[in-house]
Design a protein around this motif. Structure first.
Motif: not given
Length: 152
Positions: A20-27, A147-148, A5-7
């Motif tokens: 697993s989770k990955e955040v790509n802020e630039t994209k 959070d998102y 439960q996030e984003y």
């Protein structure tokens, strides 16, 4: 069952699966995936950039078409998280094994979501119920994005 439960999303997944989770802020993309001990996995990508569900689905299909010579593609219109989805079920051969992939896209208030789950047909005999249960448990919280919004 475990609960992610996030984003602005939530879903349940089996206790013995790895997250697993990955955040790509630039994209402007967030990717969360869960996988069992075999070839099967379930993944959701949240796209913050303006992209329609249809365009996202078309791009995903292009990737599969570029990668595999022969694809059987079946149109599916379903609901995920209470939202209408565009979808395709795909069958293809990889490493001499028949594989199935299930592509779903939908638009929420602050993102466009892409859900993909797949595995070899042999592994899917054991895992398809789990993969579908994960999809059925998916929920979006359009009004709860603290959070998102931190990554925007």
């Amino acid at each position: 069952m475990n609960l992610f439960q996030e984003y602005g999303i939530s879903f349940e997944y089996p206790d013995d699966w790895e997250l697993s989770k990955e955040v790509n802020e630039t994209k402007g993309e967030i990717q969360v995936s869960v996988s069992g001990g075999d070839s099967s996995f379930w993944m959701i990508s949240l796209f913050l950039a303006e992209i329609s569900a249809e365009e996202l689905l078309d791009r995903a299909l292009e990737v599969f078409q570029d990668e595999y010579e022969e694809l059987d593609i079946y149109k599916k219109n379903v609901k995920l998280a209470g939202k209408d989805c565009l979808g395709r079920d795909i069958e293809f051969v990889c490493s001499e094994l028949i594989n199935s992939a299930f592509l779903r896209t939908f638009e929420a208030e602050l993102f466009t979501a892409f859900v993909l789950y797949q595995g070899t047909d042999q592994d899917l005999q054991r895992s398809l119920k789990d993969l579908e249960a994960i999809s059925e448990s998916l929920d979006c919280f359009d009004s709860d994005f603290d959070d998102y919004l931190k990554i925007v």
